[in-house]
Design a protein around this motif. Sequence first.
Motif, PDB file in Angstrom:
ATOM      1  N   LEU A  77       0.828  -1.210   0.000  1.00 50.55           N
ATOM      2  CA  LEU A  77       0.000   0.000   0.000  1.00 50.55           C
ATOM      3  C   LEU A  77       0.857   1.252   0.000  1.00 50.55           C
ATOM      4  N   ARG A  78       1.947   1.244   0.777  1.00 47.70           N
ATOM      5  CA  ARG A  78       2.829   2.411   0.822  1.00 47.70           C
ATOM      6  C   ARG A  78       3.413   2.720  -0.557  1.00 47.70           C
ATOM      7  N   HIS A  79       3.827   1.668  -1.257  1.00 49.22           N
ATOM      8  CA  HIS A  79       4.461   1.882  -2.570  1.00 49.22           C
ATOM      9  C   HIS A  79       3.446   2.333  -3.616  1.00 49.22           C
ATOM     10  N   CYS A  80       2.273   1.731  -3.622  1.00 44.11           N
ATOM     11  CA  CYS A  80       1.312   2.119  -4.663  1.00 44.11           C
ATOM     12  C   CYS A  80       0.786   3.536  -4.415  1.00 44.11           C
ATOM     13  N   ILE A  81       0.643   3.950  -3.150  1.00 43.12           N
ATOM     14  CA  ILE A  81       0.207   5.317  -2.856  1.00 43.12           C
ATOM     15  C   ILE A  81       1.308   6.306  -3.199  1.00 43.12           C
ATOM     16  N   ARG A  82       2.573   5.954  -2.898  1.00 45.30           N
ATOM     17  CA  ARG A  82       3.684   6.835  -3.270  1.00 45.30           C
ATOM     18  C   ARG A  82       3.788   6.952  -4.784  1.00 45.30           C
ATOM     19  N   TRP A  83       3.578   5.830  -5.492  1.00 47.55           N
ATOM     20  CA  TRP A  83       3.593   5.861  -6.964  1.00 47.55           C
ATOM     21  C   TRP A  83       2.510   6.795  -7.491  1.00 47.55           C
ATOM     22  N   ALA A  84       1.308   6.707  -6.931  1.00 50.35           N
ATOM     23  CA  ALA A  84       0.210   7.561  -7.376  1.00 50.35           C
ATOM     24  C   ALA A  84       0.507   9.028  -7.091  1.00 50.35           C
ATOM     25  N   ASN A  85       1.063   9.295  -5.906  1.00 50.61           N
ATOM     26  CA  ASN A  85       1.382  10.678  -5.540  1.00 50.61           C
ATOM     27  C   ASN A  85       2.443  11.257  -6.462  1.00 50.61           C
ATOM     28  N   ASP A  86       3.478  10.467  -6.759  1.00 48.24           N
ATOM     29  CA  ASP A  86       4.531  10.930  -7.678  1.00 48.24           C
ATOM     30  C   ASP A  86       3.977  11.148  -9.084  1.00 48.24           C
ATOM     31  N   SER A  87       3.081  10.269  -9.520  1.00 50.33           N
ATOM     32  CA  SER A  87       2.491  10.411 -10.865  1.00 50.33           C
ATOM     33  C   SER A  87       1.699  11.706 -10.975  1.00 50.33           C
ATOM     34  N   LEU A  88       0.971  12.053  -9.913  1.00 52.21           N
ATOM     35  CA  LEU A  88       0.171  13.281  -9.941  1.00 52.21           C
ATOM     36  C   LEU A  88       1.058  14.523  -9.869  1.00 52.21           C
ATOM     37  N   LYS A  89       2.199  14.413  -9.171  1.00 53.40           N
ATOM     38  CA  LYS A  89       3.129  15.551  -9.130  1.00 53.40           C
ATOM     39  C   LYS A  89       3.748  15.795 -10.496  1.00 53.40           C
TER      40      LYS A  89
END
Length: 465
Positions: A77-89
């Motif tokens: 969960l930590r990695h997929c949320i970080r991936w999503a956050n980076d993608s939106l940035k």
Amino acid sequence: GWVTESMLPERLINLLEHIPLATQHSSISLMGFDEFSPALNQLIKEVQKYIDVDIHSAATYPSDVKVYSCINPEEELRHCIRWANDSLKNNTHSRIALIIPNLEQQRSNISTILHEQQVTNYNISAGKPLQHYTIIQSALDALALTSHEIDITHSMHWLQSPYLTMNDEEAAMGAELDVKLRLYRQNKLPLITLLNEFTTLKNNKKSTWINRLQSFLQILRKQHSKQSIREWSSLWCELLQTIGWPGGRALNSLEFQLIDRFKQAVEEVCSLDLTTKPLTISEALSVLKQHISEISFQPEGSRAPLQILGVLESAGLQFDAIWVAGLDNETWPQTAKPNPFLPISLQRKHNTPHSSAERELAFTKTVTKRLLNSAKTVCFSWPMNKEERSLQSSGLLVNITNEFNIEEITIHPLIYPPYQVDKKELLEVFSDKKSTPINTEERIVGGSSILQLQASCPFKAFSSA
């Protein structure tokens, strides 16, 4: 008579036999369906006698597919949320989705990680129990005063609640009153005691609490000991309005939705009026609380760029990128769970949900194909361990790696916490290797036990010397 949702397809089929469908429309298009129920399939076949019925599936073909393995569900969960956050940035206009098969069970963990990683603009599709919202709990706390008693363990919440006070000054008075009530050292106190204590506070004339509580008690005194649940429901609405719920401040969209859902819940309780005898107000309130505890509330759809969805909620939706998590061999496909109250042979004959392992595998293959076609960038992941058990990846992920000729990537745990660490605020490391000097006249005792203590705990060995 009344027509339930399950009866509707059969009623429509009967109508089509007597009233043919108008053919001015060339076709009907259906989108967002993973499968159709037997009744709906029959209705579609009947409609196809008159016009074409087109069943569309997602047309996007993924250009970037990845499969990841993680150490455990939390790291996943930590990695997929970080991936999503980076993608939106990187692209603020992207539409990102995280698909979680067991979203309802994971909601609390997901919310915590989103907060840690400072993700703000998101929407979680899984509903929360209605009673867990503060505005609903404040309404129930206010109605609990109909017992003419106050529970000291809960008084601190509703006396200062923004949904039961008109301004900040009243909330401050509520905090002061809560301290006075606790000096009684009793779990419950008469409601009249609360009213009397309000009159002893400074600036009590500026507060509306006294007038509201007096009006509340006057309405209660006029009621019969037992009434129908519909009569009690009308009284609840009147009492909440009298006590000032939902407070004096402006409400946001979510709070308006919650108030509407609470009023709807009260109306739903009224439907029991035909089958229940007259109740006391405490009995009626218990019925309302039980009903509210069974309601899961989901706010109206959000247009947030990050959507966190369950597998079924994602049907028919298109995104720029998606991450599907939790695809281990125990979850994807799910274990068959036939309905214990129906013959298993009948369930398998009609291919009902969860009736057999074959049915679950076929359904999961359909959903996996749909997810692959939901975005250009698609990531799948699975946890290698869960609750001290070793897991394997879903067999369907093996098929994906073979189809797209890709290799599975193992993600290692994050070295640092998911929140951002400012280098300027790093702690200074100080190593204290010197102990208290030994006096020349001091006698050292312990012998071999010191070595044993040193092996288990150096500090304990030092303090015991």
